[in-house]
Design a protein around this motif. Sequence first.
Motif, short mmCIF file in Angstrom:
data_model
loop_
_atom_site.label_atom_id
_atom_site.label_comp_id
_atom_site.label_asym_id
_atom_site.label_seq_id
_atom_site.Cartn_x
_atom_site.Cartn_y
_atom_site.Cartn_z
N MET A 1 0.87 -1.24 -0.03
CA MET A 1 0.08 -0.05 0.08
C MET A 1 0.79 1.15 0.07
O MET A 1 2.11 1.05 0.52
CB MET A 1 -0.97 0.01 1.27
CG MET A 1 -1.89 1.01 1.14
SD MET A 1 -3.32 0.97 2.59
CE MET A 1 -2.17 1.16 3.83
N TYR A 2 0.30 2.06 -0.55
CA TYR A 2 1.28 3.49 -0.70
C TYR A 2 0.96 4.42 0.68
O TYR A 2 -0.19 4.21 1.19
CB TYR A 2 0.69 4.31 -2.04
CG TYR A 2 0.81 3.71 -3.20
CD1 TYR A 2 2.22 3.59 -3.91
CD2 TYR A 2 -0.35 3.24 -3.88
CE1 TYR A 2 2.32 3.02 -5.01
CE2 TYR A 2 -0.07 2.69 -5.24
CZ TYR A 2 1.05 2.54 -5.54
OH TYR A 2 1.17 1.87 -6.93
N THR A 3 1.74 5.20 1.00
CA THR A 3 1.85 6.12 2.02
C THR A 3 2.01 7.62 1.30
O THR A 3 2.73 7.85 0.81
CB THR A 3 2.85 5.95 3.09
OG1 THR A 3 2.38 4.58 3.45
CG2 THR A 3 2.63 6.85 4.16
N VAL A 4 0.87 8.62 1.49
CA VAL A 4 1.06 9.77 0.85
C VAL A 4 1.15 10.88 2.36
O VAL A 4 0.67 10.59 3.16
CB VAL A 4 -0.22 10.16 0.24
CG1 VAL A 4 -0.17 11.58 -0.22
CG2 VAL A 4 -0.33 9.40 -0.97
N ILE A 5 2.37 11.50 2.07
CA ILE A 5 2.73 12.60 3.36
C ILE A 5 2.57 13.88 2.59
O ILE A 5 2.99 14.16 1.65
CB ILE A 5 4.18 12.13 3.66
CG1 ILE A 5 4.17 10.71 4.32
CG2 ILE A 5 4.51 13.23 4.72
CD1 ILE A 5 5.75 10.37 4.49
N GLY A 6 1.71 14.60 3.44
CA GLY A 6 1.43 16.08 3.21
C GLY A 6 0.20 16.37 3.39
O GLY A 6 -0.89 15.45 3.05
N THR A 7 -0.33 17.76 3.77
CA THR A 7 -1.44 18.01 3.68
C THR A 7 -2.38 18.23 2.44
O THR A 7 -1.56 18.51 1.47
CB THR A 7 -1.54 19.32 4.86
OG1 THR A 7 -0.94 20.41 3.92
CG2 THR A 7 -1.19 19.17 6.06
N LYS A 46 9.89 19.24 1.89
CA LYS A 46 8.96 19.42 0.83
C LYS A 46 8.00 18.41 0.88
O LYS A 46 8.22 17.14 0.95
CB LYS A 46 9.29 19.79 -0.46
CG LYS A 46 10.13 21.20 -0.60
CD LYS A 46 10.65 21.41 -2.12
CE LYS A 46 11.42 22.97 -1.90
NZ LYS A 46 11.72 23.30 -3.34
N VAL A 47 6.67 18.81 0.68
CA VAL A 47 5.60 17.44 0.43
C VAL A 47 5.03 18.09 -0.96
O VAL A 47 5.19 19.14 -1.36
CB VAL A 47 4.58 17.75 1.46
CG1 VAL A 47 4.91 17.44 2.69
CG2 VAL A 47 3.90 19.14 1.51
N PRO A 48 4.23 16.95 -1.71
CA PRO A 48 4.27 15.45 -0.94
C PRO A 48 5.45 14.78 -1.30
O PRO A 48 6.33 14.75 -1.88
CB PRO A 48 2.86 15.28 -2.02
CG PRO A 48 2.91 15.91 -3.25
CD PRO A 48 3.66 17.25 -2.95
N VAL A 49 5.31 13.71 -0.31
CA VAL A 49 6.17 12.61 -0.81
C VAL A 49 5.33 11.21 -0.82
O VAL A 49 4.22 11.00 0.21
CB VAL A 49 7.22 12.25 0.57
CG1 VAL A 49 8.06 11.16 0.46
CG2 VAL A 49 7.77 13.62 0.92
N LEU A 50 5.61 10.48 -1.76
CA LEU A 50 4.98 9.15 -1.81
C LEU A 50 5.84 7.98 -1.43
O LEU A 50 7.11 8.20 -1.70
CB LEU A 50 4.30 8.78 -3.07
CG LEU A 50 3.85 7.52 -3.48
CD1 LEU A 50 2.35 7.50 -3.01
CD2 LEU A 50 3.66 7.14 -4.98
N VAL A 51 5.40 7.18 -0.31
CA VAL A 51 6.52 6.30 0.06
C VAL A 51 5.73 4.83 -0.51
O VAL A 51 4.72 4.57 -0.14
CB VAL A 51 6.54 6.27 1.54
CG1 VAL A 51 7.58 5.23 1.88
CG2 VAL A 51 7.12 7.48 2.05
N GLU A 52 6.75 4.10 -1.16
CA GLU A 52 6.37 2.61 -1.49
C GLU A 52 7.31 1.62 -1.44
O GLU A 52 8.58 1.88 -1.79
CB GLU A 52 6.02 2.89 -3.26
CG GLU A 52 5.58 1.36 -3.57
CD GLU A 52 5.22 1.10 -5.24
OE1 GLU A 52 4.84 0.22 -5.56
OE2 GLU A 52 5.47 2.39 -5.84
#
Length: 204
Positions: A1-7, A46-52
């Motif tokens: 599953m992906y994780t999205v970091i950032g408002t 900086k955002v966004p960051v996608l973590v996979e």
Amino acid sequence: MYTVIGTVKTRAARVIWMLEELQQPYEHIPARPRSPGVTAVNVAGKVPVLVEDGTPITDSTAIIQYLADKHGALTHPAGTLDRARQDSLTQFLLDEFDAALWMAARHSFVLPEEMRLAGVKNTLRWEFERSQRTLAHRMGEGPFLMGDTMTVPDIILTHCGDWALAARFPIIEPKLSDYLQRMRQRPAYRRMMARRDQEGQSAT
């Protein structure tokens, strides 16, 4: 599953919208720029960051194009003329729309107060309006930028349209106004906006 970091108030909205369009599961961490949760995966803060799979990917455009390519949706195949046209639209939007809005934001609240130039925003609004006229000639006849197929630049343009509204940059082209109204009716867009509303409520 992906994780999205950032408002969702940031360009992370583009990534969340893309994942909603693709109907992919993801975890959302609404961390603010330069907060510890962000600098831990992106030293620039900086955002966004996608973590996979433990690997962070930065820059909203790189992220959504990666997701489109990986899942074979909302993009034309690499190496085709349609993809060249798509990438050209993406670059145009980043250079002419995103850049103007970001520069206005920098001179409104990002830069130290003594470094801000209030007058620059008038120039940026003028450039933004001129860019709208150019874009109107490039828009396809279908419901999306490239005609009948929704692609990556549609997400970027709609996000910039919302950003412009918040920044009081007028949308002067009727063709663009109609387009933005259509895009805001998409169920995936509305799910993304619901997250933003929830985010705002939790902050109050």
